[in-house]
Enzyme design. Structure first.
Site, PDB file in Angstrom:
ATOM      1  CG  ASP A 294      44.652  40.088  40.321  1.00 25.44           C
ATOM      2  OD1 ASP A 294      45.745  39.514  40.476  1.00 25.44           O
ATOM      3  OD2 ASP A 294      44.088  40.720  41.226  1.00 25.44           O
ATOM      4  CG  ASP A 296      45.232  35.926  45.423  1.00 18.64           C
ATOM      5  OD1 ASP A 296      44.905  35.031  46.203  1.00 18.64           O
ATOM      6  OD2 ASP A 296      46.350  35.967  44.870  1.00 18.64           O
ATOM      7  CG  ASP A 477      40.627  41.803  43.192  1.00 17.02           C
ATOM      8  OD1 ASP A 477      41.620  41.335  42.581  1.00 17.02           O
ATOM      9  OD2 ASP A 477      40.528  41.801  44.427  1.00 17.02           O
TER      10      ASP A 477
END
Length: 534
Positions: A294, A296, A477
């Protein structure tokens, strides 16, 4: 008499109920050994016809070749299509005729009917099945996965009954059904799509199992979630070129995940991926590595405004070094051009809009076909959201190609309660759109069966890594990354690693505590992958 399993090895590919709802099997060559019977009947038909042609014209006799002519021109196709395609390949022109033509009439239909008689004569000797296939079907049904059988033959029901396996399939779409419904033959996907319709499943959540090149092509054209090519003749590359996600020599190589409760753990109780690196290394041993990341919150810290999330030089170097030795994919909710520009590396794969749009080296580019249908609705929803939410201080409506992000990180507590009801009100007037959650964000997306987990599975197939020798690490996240974590758990081909912040339930198996730990972990992986390559 049943055919024996060719191998007792552990399965190389695992199908799971969490990922797939149904498996659609071709009959000849996949379930039954009647492919050889068909091939023999075709050869008897065409050799006699070609010899007659040679005698009449004085041209050399070139017999029907089971290895090339059967596989490329007639296998898996409706009977008359197979006759027409083979005759065309030999430069022979015959009238099409009528399906009622007698077998002795020299028309396309007459020859097709003659082939059927030859096939039925040979079929009287009995039907053998592949025990490995029957065993797989029993496993699938035991785990609640539906099964269907398809065939271009009008004799499918007779073959199933002769083999005693009629009850193993929820749906049958054969030549008789196709003719009644006006379905096109392979490589058109019609018969597979009709089977999925009758099973009441989505093609994207279904598997096609085929041994014919035309059938593999049909499965891919139909948008099925996985196409398994069964290569019993030693031509795996042809299967891959036709579009198979996975090629196996026999279905003994495919297993089914047993129903288990994939326990969700609290993120603050997960073991550290850094501390457990040797354990992870042991699970990767001897397998190709693919790393999904991922952006961000994984490669960059979460910041107040999306444009401020900039990749550090150290992190970029870590990703670049890792990509020299294994497949690296950055999968982000950002638009594709945005995440490409933010990362700035050429030799990796990018997935934008949670995988709705994907690109990579050597001209790879893919857009979720259904997504484009929703662009006008997204345009309307964007205008409505801006109108309803424009007066809330600190709120940002960010339009992406295939989604609309509503950022409320900077919204004051007194205004916060108004955000979600406003989003819900807009969605109430656009029922084909859905709302997903992220960190201080709502996203409005097309309501189709597509997410980071589905995109990951598709990409693994596209990259030739759907085979079980690939080991996947997915670092993320966000709540949207949970789809990928669950897919890895269901398929058993990798590990989800959560980049931790606030405690929450997660399907990840390990965790990293910070962006700096992510960089160190990637550096350790790069060293390991480089050593394996050397």
């Amino acid at each position: 008499m049943n055919a024996k399993n060719p191998s007792s090895e552990s399965p190389r590919l695992i199908l799971a109920r969490d990922v797939f709802d149904a498996v659609i099997f071709d009959l000849d060559g996949v379930v039954t050994r009647t492919a050889k019977v068909h091939a023999a009947a075709w050869k008897a038909l065409f050799d006699a016809f070609l010899q007659q042609q040679a005698d009449a014209t004085g041209k050399p006799f070139r017999p029907f070749d089971v290895e090339t002519d059967y596989r490329r021109l007639v296998d898996g196709k409706p009977r008359y299509d197979g006759v027409a395609d083979f005759l065309q390949s030999r430069g022979v022109a015959l009238a099409y005729g009528d399906p009622a033509d007698p077998p002795e009439r020299e028309t396309v239909c007459g020859l097709g009917n003659r082939k059927n008689l030859l096939y039925l004569q040979r079929l009287k000797q009995g039907v053998e099945v592949y025990d490995s296939t029957i065993g797989l079907i029993h496993q699938l049904r035991a785990q609640g996965i539906k099964t269907a059988i398809i065939s271009a033959s009008n004799n499918c029901a007779q073959v199933l009954e002769s083999a005693g396996i009629t009850g193993l399939f929820d749906v049958r779409v054969d030549g008789a059904v196709a003719q009644r419904l006006g379905l096109a033959g392979k490589p058109a996907p019609d018969v597979f799509l009709e089977a999925a319709r009758q099973l009441d499943v989505k093609p994207a959540r279904s598997v096609v199992v085929e041994d014919a090149l035309a059938g593999v092509q049909a499965g891919r054209r139909g948008g099925f979630g996985m196409v398994i090519g069964v290569d019993r003749g030693g031509h795996p590359q042809e299967m891959k070129d036709a579009g198979a996600h996975v090629v196996v020599a026999d279905l003994v190589e495919v297993g089914v995940a047993k129903k288990t409760v994939l326990t969700r753990q609290r993120s603050d109780g997960l073991p550290s991926a850094m501390v457990a690196f040797e354990d992870i290394k042991a699970r990767m041993k001897g397998r190709s590595l693919a790393v999904f990341l991922d952006y961000d919150g994984t490669l960059t810290p979460i910041v107040q405004s999306p444009e401020l999330a900039l990749l550090s030089d150290d992190m970029r170097d870590a990703v670049r070094t890792l990509a020299r030795s294994c497949t690296v994919v950055v999968m982000s909710g950002r638009d594709l051009p945005d995440v490409q520009a933010k990362v700035g590396l050429k030799d990796i794969v990018y997935g934008g809009s949670h995988g709705f749009e994907i690109c990579g080296p050597q001209g790879m580019h893919f857009e979720q076909e259904q997504g484009s249908e929703f662009l006008p609705q997204l345009d309307q929803a964007e205008l409505a959201l801006r109108e309803r939410l424009g007066g809330i201080p600190g709120l940002l409506v960010e339009r992406k190609k295939y989604a609309i992000a509503v950022h409320f990180r900077l919204v004051g507590q007194t205004d916060l309660e108004a955000v979600e009801p406003a989003v819900n009100a807009v969605l109430a007037t656009h029922p084909r759109l859905r709302k997903t959650h992220g960190k201080k964000i709502f996203e409005v997306q097309p309501d189709i069966d597509w997410d980071k987990g589905r995109a990951m599975i598709w990409l693994l197939g596209k990259l030739g890594l759907a085979q079980s020798d690939a080991f996947v690490l997915y670092l993320g996240d966000d709540i949207t990354d949970e789809d990928a974590f669950r897919s890895l758990n269901a398929q058993g081909n990798g590990i989800g690693i959560l980049v931790r912040d606030e405690p929450r339930d997660t399907a990840a198996q390990y965790a990293l505590g910070s962006i700096e730990e992510v960089r160190r972990f990637l550096s350790e992986l790069a060293t390991l992958a480089e050593g394996k390559r050397a």
